[in-house]
Design a protein around this motif. Sequence first.
Motif, mmCIF file in Angstrom:
data_model
loop_
_atom_site.group_PDB
_atom_site.id
_atom_site.type_symbol
_atom_site.label_atom_id
_atom_site.label_comp_id
_atom_site.label_asym_id
_atom_site.label_seq_id
_atom_site.Cartn_x
_atom_site.Cartn_y
_atom_site.Cartn_z
ATOM 1 N N TYR A 1 0.958 -1.393 -0.061
ATOM 2 C CA TYR A 1 0.079 -0.107 0.128
ATOM 3 C C TYR A 1 0.909 1.217 -0.049
ATOM 4 N N ARG B 1 -0.724 -3.607 -4.168
ATOM 5 C CA ARG B 1 -1.935 -3.840 -4.278
ATOM 6 C C ARG B 1 -2.820 -2.484 -4.277
ATOM 7 N N THR B 2 -2.306 -1.661 -3.723
ATOM 8 C CA THR B 2 -2.957 -0.501 -3.775
ATOM 9 C C THR B 2 -2.195 0.750 -3.621
ATOM 10 N N HIS C 1 -2.762 5.130 -3.774
ATOM 11 C CA HIS C 1 -3.701 6.063 -3.147
ATOM 12 C C HIS C 1 -2.847 7.349 -3.464
ATOM 13 N N MET D 1 -1.388 -5.428 -8.257
ATOM 14 C CA MET D 1 -2.323 -4.329 -7.962
ATOM 15 C C MET D 1 -3.638 -4.537 -8.417
ATOM 16 N N THR E 1 -6.132 -2.207 -6.656
ATOM 17 C CA THR E 1 -6.940 -1.005 -6.175
ATOM 18 C C THR E 1 -6.302 0.399 -6.344
ATOM 19 N N LEU F 1 -7.387 -3.594 -12.580
ATOM 20 C CA LEU F 1 -7.910 -3.364 -11.413
ATOM 21 C C LEU F 1 -9.059 -4.081 -10.915
#
Length: 308
Positions: free
Chosen positions: A152, A170-171, A173, A193, A195, A229
């Motif tokens: 993350y 995986r994420t 932001h 990945m 998200t 995704l």
Amino acid sequence: MGDGFNCPLETGSLPDTLTSLIFGSHFDRPIPTGVLPSSLTLLRLGYCFNQQIAHGALPNSLTDLQFGHCYIVRIDANMLPPSLTRLKFGFWYNCFFPPHSLPHSITELSVGTMYNQLLVTGCLPKSLTSLELGKCFNQSLDHGVLPASLTYLSLCDNFNKSLVLPNKMRTLHIGAATQLPHHLGVLKLPASMDTMIIDNLCLDKKLPNIPILSWAETQGSGSCESSRLKLLKMTLDNNSYNKNSIETILKAFVHLPKADTTMIYVGEAAFIIMDEHQHHLSYRWMDDQSKTALCVTSNGTIWKLLSV
């Protein structure tokens, strides 16, 4: 401890069985070695705390440590216990992390708003899985800087440097996507990945021209499908939202990174857009004062608005 507490800590003043200790905003006293009990697992240091921590002052039982906003002391090797798994810094922290100064046991690291130091190989713990970098961070994250264990990553508004994601990510932001430079459009999304979250997306420009929304198109042959995704979530800047925003979003739908589900939030409105294989999408106001359904043809290019 209450906000007004700012008394010296003495040996034996804390219970031997203490597991959590939270200081108030005014506490700013040295922590002598041996004062904190060996049972302590969680420590929160308040807003004003800005003391050098002696080696061995923090017990080896400690797993969760959070500094207050005024803490600006550099972390040296062996200053933090090898048991630590979660570390969070406050608003003003902006000190360089010397390689291997952070315990390798740390899995979650969050730095404050003002942090903008160069990260080099070895700065980040090799067991790190979650990294949150503050609003001011704008340093290149080249190959090998982010540990292979990372899953993350959170980047904010000002980031516009090179970025190489580890294979277990995986994420992702990220904020204010329109500020990303064009060269980030060639970013390779790892196959792991699933998200992507984009905050404060501004519609001052046409959505298809925003680099981050073209990632899927610019990837090499074959990598696009492997990095599809599961969820793409976006929030739009309230100041850029207007009546025409819906049509702009819909026209740009084919330019979004491929995702099983795309969710776009606009102010108090929530869009939930399914992929083209669903042959439809849904849209609703959070307050339910008005309702509109959006439909899409099977190829995902022709849209129309229907009142419900």
